[in-house]
Write a protein that holds these residues in place. Sequence first.
Motif, PDB file in Angstrom:
ATOM      1  N   ALA A  56       8.586 -71.062  30.028  1.00  0.00           N
ATOM      2  CA  ALA A  56      10.000 -71.293  29.694  1.00  0.00           C
ATOM      3  C   ALA A  56      10.627 -70.113  28.966  1.00  0.00           C
ATOM      4  N   ASP A  57       9.895 -69.476  28.069  1.00  0.00           N
ATOM      5  CA  ASP A  57      10.462 -68.404  27.253  1.00  0.00           C
ATOM      6  C   ASP A  57      10.335 -67.016  27.863  1.00  0.00           C
ATOM      7  N   LEU A  58       9.769 -66.906  29.058  1.00  0.00           N
ATOM      8  CA  LEU A  58       9.695 -65.611  29.722  1.00  0.00           C
ATOM      9  C   LEU A  58      11.074 -65.179  30.209  1.00  0.00           C
ATOM     10  N   PRO A  59      11.324 -63.866  30.331  1.00  0.00           N
ATOM     11  CA  PRO A  59      12.541 -63.421  31.016  1.00  0.00           C
ATOM     12  C   PRO A  59      12.580 -63.967  32.437  1.00  0.00           C
ATOM     13  N   PHE A  60      13.773 -64.002  32.997  1.00  0.00           N
ATOM     14  CA  PHE A  60      13.902 -64.577  34.340  1.00  0.00           C
ATOM     15  C   PHE A  60      13.151 -63.748  35.380  1.00  0.00           C
ATOM     16  N   THR A  61      13.158 -62.421  35.230  1.00  0.00           N
ATOM     17  CA  THR A  61      12.462 -61.545  36.188  1.00  0.00           C
ATOM     18  C   THR A  61      11.560 -60.567  35.434  1.00  0.00           C
ATOM     19  N   GLU A  70       2.837 -77.084  40.442  1.00  0.00           N
ATOM     20  CA  GLU A  70       4.184 -76.635  40.092  1.00  0.00           C
ATOM     21  C   GLU A  70       4.306 -75.147  40.402  1.00  0.00           C
ATOM     22  N   HIS A  71       5.327 -74.813  41.172  1.00  0.00           N
ATOM     23  CA  HIS A  71       5.578 -73.417  41.549  1.00  0.00           C
ATOM     24  C   HIS A  71       6.419 -72.782  40.451  1.00  0.00           C
ATOM     25  N   LEU A  72       5.886 -71.735  39.807  1.00  0.00           N
ATOM     26  CA  LEU A  72       6.511 -71.201  38.601  1.00  0.00           C
ATOM     27  C   LEU A  72       7.148 -69.831  38.770  1.00  0.00           C
ATOM     28  N   ALA A  73       6.677 -69.028  39.732  1.00  0.00           N
ATOM     29  CA  ALA A  73       7.254 -67.699  39.928  1.00  0.00           C
ATOM     30  C   ALA A  73       6.988 -67.235  41.349  1.00  0.00           C
ATOM     31  N   ALA A  74       7.892 -66.370  41.839  1.00  0.00           N
ATOM     32  CA  ALA A  74       7.821 -65.898  43.224  1.00  0.00           C
ATOM     33  C   ALA A  74       8.170 -64.416  43.274  1.00  0.00           C
ATOM     34  N   SER A  75       7.791 -63.776  44.390  1.00  0.00           N
ATOM     35  CA  SER A  75       8.273 -62.428  44.704  1.00  0.00           C
ATOM     36  C   SER A  75       8.778 -62.452  46.139  1.00  0.00           C
ATOM     37  N   PRO A  76       9.605 -61.472  46.537  1.00  0.00           N
ATOM     38  CA  PRO A  76      10.114 -61.472  47.911  1.00  0.00           C
ATOM     39  C   PRO A  76       9.010 -61.368  48.961  1.00  0.00           C
TER      40      PRO A  76
END
Length: 251
Positions: free
Chosen positions: A131-136, A155-161
Amino acid sequence: MNAPRLLVLQPSQSDPLAKLGEWLVAEGVELHLVPLKDEPAPESLDGYQGVVCLGGEMGALDDLRHPWLADARRLLSNAVAQRVPTLAICLGAQLLAAATGGQVRKGPQGPEVGVLLVAKRDAAAGDPLFADLPFTPDVLQFHNDEVHLLPPGAEHLAASPKYPNQAFRVGSCAYGLQFHIETTPEIVLSWAAKDPESAACARAHHFDQDFLEEAHRDFEEVWRPFVGRFAQLVRGELLPAGCSGTQLPLV
């Protein structure tokens, strides 16, 4: 109160604990490192309050050449079932996914290498670690395989292109990171020297010493607090995802 004890599974000497180990020790966590090529994995997680699984050059299902991978998957599956806080990195994340019903494969778009961004997904807003991480946030990528399908219910928490399943949580407190947060510039340069074909997929300046040193200062600013929150989870001071109310320390 005794320091919480954390089991560290190390599949390859090429990917040591490095900065991650420094940050965890600074948080008062006791580390028990098991180099899986040289030492049998524990039969159970008794006596441990957390698990870390690091990366390596082998595939997550390459059991014929590395039969101890099955032990790593077994322990990661047990950690999820027993709700033991877990942080699995790169190969570790692939092992976690494979151990809990996900699918891992060779990345169809080729290697993902270099200092790159990942983007948080909506579920990260309610996660105690993300939750407290930067968006990118910036991360270090160096992988050929991918988590193709997340485990059921993850739960999917982060993605890359290039590869969408960059970070996920299985159960309440087992985290998989496809990327690296533990490295030093010297470790990254050693990977590039050992695998120049993959390294060639990154922009050339990504392996300049000055660039890597600046990037790692950025990594530490973002990911050291993340590791601090993981240590709080291990110590029982931070509620796992989906939990509410009072939680007693685990040690």
